[in-house]
Every structure is written in structure tokens, then in C-alpha cells.
Design a protein around this motif. Structure first.
Motif, PDB file in Angstrom:
ATOM      1  N   PHE A 172       0.856  -1.182   0.000  1.00 41.56           N
ATOM      2  CA  PHE A 172       0.000   0.000   0.000  1.00 41.56           C
ATOM      3  C   PHE A 172       0.891   1.232   0.000  1.00 41.56           C
ATOM      4  O   PHE A 172       1.787   1.377   0.828  1.00 41.56           O
ATOM      5  N   PHE A 173       0.637   2.121  -0.972  1.00 43.69           N
ATOM      6  CA  PHE A 173       1.393   3.360  -1.088  1.00 43.69           C
ATOM      7  C   PHE A 173       0.440   4.539  -1.034  1.00 43.69           C
ATOM      8  O   PHE A 173      -0.665   4.486  -1.588  1.00 43.69           O
ATOM      9  N   CYS A 174       0.896   5.598  -0.404  1.00 46.66           N
ATOM     10  CA  CYS A 174       0.168   6.861  -0.450  1.00 46.66           C
ATOM     11  C   CYS A 174       1.182   7.995  -0.372  1.00 46.66           C
ATOM     12  O   CYS A 174       2.360   7.783  -0.056  1.00 46.66           O
ATOM     13  N   LEU A 175       0.727   9.196  -0.679  1.00 46.22           N
ATOM     14  CA  LEU A 175       1.616  10.357  -0.643  1.00 46.22           C
ATOM     15  C   LEU A 175       1.905  10.756   0.794  1.00 46.22           C
ATOM     16  O   LEU A 175       1.001  10.802   1.636  1.00 46.22           O
ATOM     17  N   ASP A 176       3.158  11.062   1.060  1.00 42.69           N
ATOM     18  CA  ASP A 176       3.520  11.513   2.411  1.00 42.69           C
ATOM     19  C   ASP A 176       2.816  12.817   2.736  1.00 42.69           C
ATOM     20  O   ASP A 176       2.390  13.038   3.875  1.00 42.69           O
TER      21      ASP A 176
END
Length: 705
Positions: free
Chosen positions: A666-670
Motif C-alpha cells: 500500500f502506497f500513499c503520498l507523504d
């Protein structure tokens, strides 16, 4: 998840040292060399200085070392650093240049192949069945490369007009320097090194080359792939040059190496190709069978008449020994003795005289009486008038169906010298190391396809197709890579092969957008068609080749004739630049300010998506579905294995819902946490709790970008 390796019992315990050396050789073949022992004998040893270099330590690699057998040249040390330097590039999608973007699994990358190969390391590591390349030959002024290996990405971006040019440039191998080897070796070594990583254990690389660098390339490949993995040096004859002063050198070579030749031997791999003309004989037989039904005598008489009427130039004429016919089709008589001698000897009773038949001097080709009985029952073995001569074996033009051999599987015999012949048919043959294809045939074909002569020295896609078919038979979904794509011959070869064999092989091509030469006749013709670079020519060639195939068959079988185009570019995320101890306060402040908003504002959602996808180890052909989770848009890739949220804000509800879905990544913007450190810490803890007690392979990987 653990993996166990089984070893056959040989009466001794495991030789740990030998096993460790074998494992080390599989990972680092270039670290094994020859030295002399205390008795002066040549022995294999580990080059520990090189091993340290492979692991990132360069101390004493090229200095203060003992004499060793190996290959060195100026610039090799810098090449090794270039291999180990990570790239901060990305591949940006170019949908407007692509065909069938939503469904295709083929890839065309426009950019420097060194950087592109680095980007493919995660997603294609160990997944490529075959690599074919036709690198530029070292003849002067015919290949370009970065003038500074430590700045190869910036060099490419400046070259492609994507970055202001601060003196970084691609330089040509000029005619003045072209007959020296160093620059060519510096260009080739890093690319071959990275290419090896992409090959599967049973994968193969083929490299076209001419006389001038063939010896150096052989040494180079011995170092990268291991001398023990050399398979063959093929000779490709292209025609005589009548203007030659001494000898007409009209041939090139194709070096063939395996990733692990031992794996091919373990798998009992046998490469064969159909004999030219065999298919026409079978088709004629089917027509005669329709005409005469089960009247084998009439079929045989008409087939022999067909052979007589063939012109001598027809490929089937050479196979006229297949003039007899039985219930399995056309056949010819063949040897029934064990190749090379030393075969088994047992009694085979003649059905009429009831006496044992004469045994061939080299023994029977079948390993056991039971296997012989099966072949007699199948009609593969035929007896002569009496027992004074051995029976003979029938070789049919088309393989006999395994369903007819109902007892073979139960028999368990796997050691017959005839296994390949009986199960795959003798209408196949092993390829020789020499083949002929006139180069003008290729020139004429591509000129007709493109409407003008746009390219010099293109490779024949029909011959490449034969090579691909030969080494990838049985792998219908094989991935084929060509990182010196040129005119795109390899792509057309793969598409044609899929059409002819009903396979679904895929290609990955990489080509530098080298400008077409305005001073060259072919270059002018390309520019007149709006094709400004070699990459443009290749893409247009693939489109036209696909259209030609579809025009012929309407693509009724739904073959993949599209390709996704990606362009090499700088990362969409600003990279933190290391500052020296003498950095000023202004320089530090500038770096900090740049990383307040570290995402390139010009980057599209898809640009970000594909960079994350690649660097997470997923292929650029993965299908991305936009779904809604907890009221926010999320990209779902590979059936939910990878979830990417590029929304400006992240909520606790989203984190909980994603954790519940249990993706692999799972990736999201910092920046989506908007400085809420507590929310970010809670997200980390949520995924940590989910992963507690799980094996590493099944844990959720949570990352911010």
C-alpha cells in the motif's frame, strides 16, 4: 515461507564448501578465475577483490592484485560503479504513441537502455526467457554513450531535450577512435551485466556481432555469464560481396549463452525445429486422405506422384523419403540401433518365424523389451521378411499422438535413445551452427512495409522468429527482450510467431531516440515521413506489422498486437541531494524548501502511478483499476495486490479499510497526511498489528512517497 532444496542421496554428507562455491558461482560467475596452486597447476579460485567490488567495495580491485587470468581494460572500474549506482529515473506512459493500451502486455521503452534496464530489474528479475540483441558494431561513428558514467541519466535527459545541457552529452565512437575496443567494451559490459539478472534460470541470450569484436564479446560474456554457460557461436551468412579485394566477408555471428546451462541439462531440454517442407507433405497427405478415405495404397501412390512432380527447389523434395503411408501418415524407414553403440541387447521375436531377430551391432534403440513391445504395438517398429535382419523403425512426418501409446506412461521408461524421435516426430531437426539468409531480402521486405528505405542494417525478423521459436518452444507465455531494438525486428518476429503457433509470447523493446541523420538518404526518407528518431521508426514499423497481420487474419484469435510506450525521464519525486560538510546555510535551506513539496507539480496521476508501480516491483503492463475505498479514489493493481492512493488527503477510515483488504503493498503520498504525525504513526501501527505473527512473505508493505 521457506523453500527446501532436495539433493539425491550419494552415500556421503553434503560437501558444504563445494555447495557454497556452487551457490556463489550462480550469483557471481565473474568472480571465479584461474590461478596456479603451490604445485604450479591451474586451479579454479575465487577472486575476492572482484567479489568485494561486486558487493560495492572497490578497494584494491584494479591495484596491487596478483596475476590472474581475466579480462581488463581502461574504464572497467567506472563501469562497475555505473552498474551499482541506482537510477533515479522513471518511465512515463505515452498513451498517444501506444496501441491497445488497456489490453496489451508488450512494452516499448524510449530511452537509454542502461537506465531502462536498471528500472526493469525488480519487475522482470528472473522472468525473461530469451534476450536477443543486435548491438552497434565497433566500426566508428556508429554508437553513442554517456561521456560520464556517473551522470548517465542527466546525460540522457540533456540529449533527449528533457534537461538543460550543462556540458553533459552523449559522445560518438568517432572514426578516429572507432577501431579501438575500450569504448565499445565500456558501453557493452554494464548492459550485459544487468541483462543477465533479467534471465530466468532456463533463459538464453543471443547476441549478433561481427568479426571485429566477436573475440572480445566472447571473453566479455564468459565473464558476465560464466564460460560454462556458453552454448554456441552461430554463423549467419548474408551473401557474397563481389567488390571485396581479398575475401568476401559476408557473415556475422550470433553468440548464444544460457543463464544456467546446468538448468537446461537438469530439465533434459532438447531444442528442435520443424524440417522445411514437412508441413506441406502433411497437408498434401490430409488432402489425399479426404479424397481416398482409408485406402492407404491409393494415398501412397498419389503422394509419390506428388513428390515426383515437385521442382528440385521445393523444400519438400528433400524429404521425399517420406513416401510411404500407414495409419499414422507418411513415414520413412529409420535406424533402430542405439546411437554411438553400447545399447541394450535382448530378444525380439519375429512374428512369422518365431525366432529372435538379429540384434543391431550397436544394440537396440529402446531401453527395454517392454518399450520395444509398445513400439511394435503402435506400428512404429516393422519387421522384415525373416529374423535374419533386425526390424526397422518408422519415422513419421508428424508426431504420433501420445493417446495411442496407452501403456507408455505406466511403463516409466525414460532413457530410450529414441524418446525425442518417438514423442516429437522425426520431421524435426537440430539446428546447425551455420545458416544463410540473403540480406537484400530483409532490405526489400522492410522497404515495402514502410513505403521507403528508412533504415540501414536491419535484422531479418523471419530469422529472429526462427531463433525465438527454437529456444522458447513449450513456453507459450515467454517474455522476449531486445534492448537494442533498432527497427523493431524482434517485435514483429514475436507477433508473427504468436500468429503461426497460437502462443502468447510478449516483447519488451528498448531503443534510444537517436535522431535520424539528415545527411543520410535513409534518414532523410524517415524525416520526410515525420519519423524523427530511430525509436519513431521502430514504433511505426511495429504498428504497420501488426496491421498487416490483422489484415490477413482479422485477428480472430485475439492475439496481442499492441504495445505500451514509455519514455525514460527523471523521477516525479525530488531526490534529496547529499551535501558535503562545506555546504552553506543557503544550500541547506534550498534543499529543505525543495522537499516541502517533493512531488513534481507537472507530474500527472498516471506518471506517479507508474513510477510507484515499477519501483514496487510490478510490471508496467499491469492493469490499474480505479476503485473507491472509504470514500477516496484508490488504484488497484494485480487484483488488489497493490493499492495506491494519490489523493491529497488520507483518513483513518482509509487506513483501516486498506488494512482490512490486506494487499501486498500500500502506497500513499507523504504529503497526504498534511503534517498530522499522529495519523501517520497510527497508520504505521495499524499495519504493524496486521503483520504481527505473519511470515515476512505475507506481510503488508506500507510506504509513503
Amino acid at each position: 515461507m521457506t523453500t527446501e532444496t532436495s539433493h539425491s542421496l550419494d552415500g556421503t554428507s553434503l560437501d558444504v564448501a563445494a555447495d557454497n562455491r556452487a551457490r556463489l558461482r550462480a550469483l557471481f560467475p565473474s568472480c571465479f578465475t584461474e590461478t596456479r596452486d603451490e604445485n604450479g597447476n591451474l586451479v579454479e579460485s575465487v577472486d575476492f577483490e572482484r567479489l568485494k567490488a561486486e558487493l560495492g567495495t572497490f578497494t584494491d580491485l584494479f591495484e596491487a592484485r596478483r596475476e590472474r587470468y581475466g579480462m581488463d581494460w581502461p574504464g572497467k572500474k567506472e563501469c562497475l560503479k555505473a552498474i551499482q549506482s541506482p537510477t533515479y529515473a522513471t518511465l512515463k506512459p505515452a498513451k498517444d504513441q501506444s496501441v491497445d493500451w488497456n489490453s496489451t502486455e508488450n512494452v516499448f521503452i524510449e530511452g537509454d537502455n542502461l537506465e531502462a534496464l536498471k528500472l526493469l530489474q525488480k519487475s522482470y528479475y528472473g522472468k525473461v526467457k530469451m534476450i536477443y540483441i543486435d548491438p552497434p558494431y565497433n566500426t566508428g561513428n556508429d554508437f553513442i554513450y554517456p561521456d560520464n558514467y556517473s551522470e548517465s541519466l542527466d546525460t540522457y535527459l540533456a540529449y533527449a531535450g528533457l534537461l538543460s545541457d550543462d556540458g553533459k552529452q552523449f559522445v560518438t565512437n568517432s572514426a578516429r577512435e572507432g577501431r579501438f575496443h575500450t569504448k565499445w567494451l565500456n558501453m557493452m559490459w554494464p548492459r550485459l551485466y544487468l541483462a543477465r539478472n533479467l534471465l530466468s534460470d532456463d533463459g538464453v541470450i543471443m547476441i549478433s556481432i561481427d568479426d571485429f569484436e566477436v573475440d572480445n564479446l566472447r571473453h566479455l560474456c564468459n565473464e558476465v555469464f560464466g564460460e560454462e554457460n556458453f552454448i554456441a557461436k552461430l554463423v549467419w551468412e548474408k551473401g557474397r560481396k563481389n567488390d571485396a579485394k581479398l575475401f568476401s566477408v559476408g557473415h556475422e555471428y550470433v553468440l548464444v549463452y544460457a543463464k544456467r546451462l546446468a538448468r537446461l541439462k537438469e530439465d533434459k531440454t532438447v531444442w528442435r525445429e520443424e524440417k522445411p517442407g514437412a508441413k506441406e507433405i502433411w497437408e498434401t497427405y490430409l488432402e489425399l486422405k479426404t479424397k481416398h478415405g482409408n485406402d492407404l495404397t491409393a494415398i501412397e501412390e498419389d503422394l509419390q506422384g506428388w513428390f515426383r512432380e515437385l521442382p528440385d527447389s521445393h523444400p519438400s523434395k528433400k524429404l521425399s523419403r517420406y513416401r510411404r503411408v500407414d495409419q499414422h501418415g507418411p513415414w520413412r524407414d529409420d535406424n533402430i540401433s542405439w546411437p554411438g553403440g553400447g545399447g541394450p541387447r535382448y530378444d525380439v521375436i519375429h512374428p512369422v518365424t518365431k525366432q529372435p531377430c538379429a540384434v543391431p551391432g550397436r544394440g537396440w534403440i529402446y531401453a527395454s523389451p517392454e518399450r520395444m513391445a509398445q513400439m511394435i504395438k503402435l506400428g512404429v517398429v516393422a519387421f522384415r521378411e525373416d529374423h535374419t535382419e533386425p526390424p526397422f523403425r518408422k519415422s513419421h512426418i508428424k508426431p504420433i499422438s501420445k493417446e495411442l501409446d496407452t501403456d507408455c506412461e505406466a511403463d516409466g521408461e525414460e532413457d530410450d535413445a529414441s524418446d525425442q524421435a518417438d514423442e516429437e516426430g522425426m520431421a524435426t531437426q537440430v539446428r546447425g551452427s551455420y545458416f544463410y539468409k540473403q540480406s537484400q531480402v530483409t532490405v526489400k521486405y522492410l522497404r515495402n512495409l514502410m513505403g521507403a528505405k528508412l533504415f540501414d542494417y536491419q535484422k531479418d525478423h523471419v530469422e529472429i522468429k526462427r531463433l525465438i521459436r527454437y529456444v522458447t518452444a513449450g513456453d507459450d507465455n515467454a517474455v522476449i527482450v531486445d534492448f537494442f531494438a533498432g527497427s523493431g525486428s524482434t517485435a514483429e518476429a514475436v507477433m508473427e510467431l504468436n500468429r503461426e503457433d497460437g502462443t502468447r509470447k510478449r516483447f519488451v523493446l528498448i531503443q534510444l531516440p537517436e535522431p535520424c541523420d539528415q545527411k543520410d538518404k535513409s534518414g532523410k526518407a524517415a524525416l520526410n515521413k515525420g519519423l524523427n528518431t530511430i525509436a519513431d521508426i521502430a514504433k511505426e514499423r511495429i504498428r504497420r506489422a501488426a496491421a498487416k497481420l490483422t489484415e490477413a487474419d482479422s485477428n480472430e484469435n485475439g492475439q496481442d498486437r499492441g504495445f505500451r510506450v514509455f519514455r525514460l525521464d527523471k523521477s516525479n519525486f525530488r531526490q534529496w541531494q547529499k551535501l558535503g560538510a562545506d555546504a552553506t546555510a543557503d544550500q541547506i535551506a534550498e534543499q529543505l524548501e525543495l522537499h516541502v513539496e517533493h512531488v513534481d507539480p507537472s507530474a500527472s496521476q498516471e506518471d506517479l502511478l507508474f513510477e510507484i508501480l515499477l519501483k514496487a516491483g510490478f510490471r508496467p503492463t499491469e492493469k490499474a483499476e480505479l476503485v473507491e475505498i472509504a470514500g477516496l479514489p484508490v488504484y488497484s493493481i494485480a487484483g488488489g495486490a497493490l493499492l495506491i492512493c494519490l489523493a491529497d488527503r488520507v483518513t483513518k477510515e482509509l487506513v483501516d479499510a486498506v488494512a482490512e483488504a490486506e494487499p501486498m503493498h500500500f502506497f500513499c503520498l507523504d504529503s497526504a497526511f498534511a503534517g498530522d504525525d499522529q495519523l501517520k504513526a497510527n497508520a504505521v501501527q495499524t499495519f504493524a498489528a496486521r503483520n504481527q505473527g505473519r511470515e515476512k512473505a505475507s506481510q503488508i508493505v506500507f510506504r509513503t512517497v
